[in-house]
Design an enzyme around this catalytic site. Structure first.
Site, PDB file in Angstrom:
ATOM      1  CB  SER A  96      -0.943  -0.051   1.201  1.00  0.00           C
ATOM      2  OG  SER A  96      -1.781   1.057   1.205  1.00  0.00           O
ATOM      3  CG  ASP A 239      -2.679   4.208  -1.278  1.00  0.00           C
ATOM      4  OD1 ASP A 239      -3.416   4.099  -2.276  1.00  0.00           O
ATOM      5  OD2 ASP A 239      -2.604   3.323  -0.402  1.00  0.00           O
ATOM      6  CG  ASP A 241      -2.671  -0.285  -2.394  1.00  0.00           C
ATOM      7  OD1 ASP A 241      -2.725   0.867  -1.909  1.00  0.00           O
ATOM      8  OD2 ASP A 241      -3.220  -1.265  -1.860  1.00  0.00           O
ATOM      9  CG  ASP A 243      -6.117   1.084  -0.903  1.00  0.00           C
ATOM     10  OD1 ASP A 243      -5.246   1.982  -0.846  1.00  0.00           O
ATOM     11  OD2 ASP A 243      -6.157   0.119  -0.114  1.00  0.00           O
TER      12      ASP A 243
HETATM   13 MG    MG Z   1      -3.401   1.518  -0.037  1.00  0.00          MG
END
Ligand code: MG
Length: 456
Positions: A96, A239, A241, A243
């Site tokens: 992440s 961010d 990744d 999400d």
């Molecule tokens: Mg994330």
């Protein structure tokens, strides 16, 4: 037995904690948990993600799983793919927003949501006791590559957007995906909505050379400047990744996620009054005030996106959100998703005809301050018991630590850290002096109580 899963799945230093051997062992444990079923896997763009993904695939196939590889994609894209393919589960290799030397392993159930805390315990037991399902050599299945993952995902997000209304406005949007996998989805999504799209930091690079992958305001100066210089309507930072999404208004102001989530909740409740909104206990009172004002009911969860997703499923709630820019929209999939969140913000800007700065200036204002007090893990229980007596007679929430609401609108949350020997204080108030006083007061109280507890 040790713990494998933290607040956000399995995380650690790549090739130190998360070696290929470790990842293969997690793979076979997860494959055992899913009884050799069908699995979708994928990863973010970190330097060590392909290495760990290969290892996880080895472990899964060793347990007899049929593996479908979605390749590099945002976490929510892989989560949606698991749901759409109707497979038994999935694995995402991602850390992440953590620094580039980290990596992580997320385990998904068949609906694309992370497995529950109880299910994590079952996987852990298999991992540590090594009670693996191993199939005979001729039962090992060849992994397949999945095509069209990004297209299918964007089609689902787009279903929830007022496409014509957004197209008419021809929004100018600047995207900063932090050299992460959001580069693969968000610019394309915005183009499809007729936006004029500018990108910065959009080459995939697992070293995150342009800015740290956490979209904190201090990392978003370049985005804010670019929005202003180009006269754009909106800036979006993702961010690593993709999400979480943090937004910059047309004047170059960066807004923390509690404000944008409150805005989404407000417009959602105007159309769907009496709905349930789910948020972690650490979210600011902006959310609470908006949900109260527009007639919704607010449900608090423990801190962690897994807890929000599972509470939403349990209550069949449509909307959830975190202060860090994670918004969960169940009609798409009840996990946080930066592209879906951007779509919801554009919907609001298009329908209201207002600029983002105007929309956000209507929201209540709070000053927020956080602090940590060191506390040995073995004293946390005793200290929390003692602290709770301080809040007698006040309205409280105790789902994770203790949050007390004071009559003047300020609030304080005292919560033992799940990862460090510390107790966290989150305070909020209508003025800066007041919030400073609150933090000082409760830090001093905690220090005293910890001293007393360790003296016994
Ligand atoms: Mg994330």
């Amino acid at each position: 037995m040790g713990a494998l899963f933290g607040t956000n799945g399995i995380r650690g230093l790549a090739n130190v904690d998360l070696t290929p051997e470790f990842a293969a062992k997690v793979g076979v444990s997860v494959g055992t948990f899913f009884d050799g079923g069908e699995m979708v896997v994928g990863s973010d763009a970190r330097c060590t993600s392909p290495m760990l993904l290969s290892a996880v695939i080895s472990g899964l196939t060793s347990a007899g799983c049929k593996v479908y590889n979605a390749g590099m994609a945002p976490t929510p894209t892989i989560q949606y793919t698991v749901k759409k393919q109707g497979v038994d589960g999935g694995i995402v290799i991602t850390a992440s927003h953590n620094p580039p030397e980290y990596n992580g392993i997320k385990v998904l159930a068949g609906d694309g949501v992370e497995i529950s805390r109880e299910e994590e315990k079952v996987v852990e037991k298999i991992f540590f006791e090594e009670t693996f399902r191993r199939v005979k050599w001729d039962q090992v299945k060849e992994p397949s590559i999945l095509e069209g993952v990004i297209e299918d995902y964007l089609a689902s997000v787009t279903k929830h957007i007022e496409v014509e209304a957004v197209r008419e406005r021809r929004f100018k949007v600047v995207v900063d995906p932090a050299n992460g996998v959001g580069s693969l989805t968000l610019p394309r999504f915005l183009h499809s909505l007729g936006c004029k799209v500018y990108v910065i930091n959009a080459e995939l690079d697992g070293r995150f050379p342009s800015r740290p992958p956490e979209p904190r305001p201090e990392n978003l100066g370049e985005l804010a400047k670019t929005v202003k210089a180009l006269g754009a309507d909106l800036g979006v930072a993702l961010d690593g990744d993709a999400d979480r999404a943090i937004f910059v208004d047309e004047t170059g102001n960066i807004h923390w996620g509690d404000k944008t989530f409150a805005l989404i909740a407000k417009f959602f409740l105007m159309k769907n009054p009496k709905s349930t909104i789910v948020t972690p206990i650490s979210s600011s009172s902006i959310i609470k005030d908006v949900v109260d004002e527009y007639g919704g009911s607010l449900v608090f969860t423990k801190v962690g996106s897994v807890d929000v997703s599972h509470k939403m499923k349990e209550l069949k709630a449509i909307l959830g959100g975190e202060e860090n820019g994670g918004v969960f929209y169940a009609p798409h999939i009840p996990v946080r998703d930066g592209t879906m969140t951007t779509g919801l913000i554009l919907n609001i800007m298009a329908e209201s005809g207002k600029k983002l700065s105007e929309l956000l200036s209507d929201l209540p204002v709070y000053f927020i301050k956080k602090s940590n007090v060191k506390c040995p893990n073995e004293l946390k229980g005793k200290v929390m018991e003692r602290v709770s007596s301080e809040f007698e007679g006040l309205p409280k929430e105790t789902v994770d630590g203790i949050k007390a609401f004071f009559p003047n609108g300020s609030a304080v949350l005292i919560r033992p850290s799940g990862t460090e020997p510390a107790i966290r204080i989150y305070a909020e108030a209508k003025s800066e002096d007041e919030v400073n006083d609150l933090v000082r007061k409760y830090a001093a109280l905690l220090e005293r109580v910890i001293r007393e507890a360790s003296a016994i």
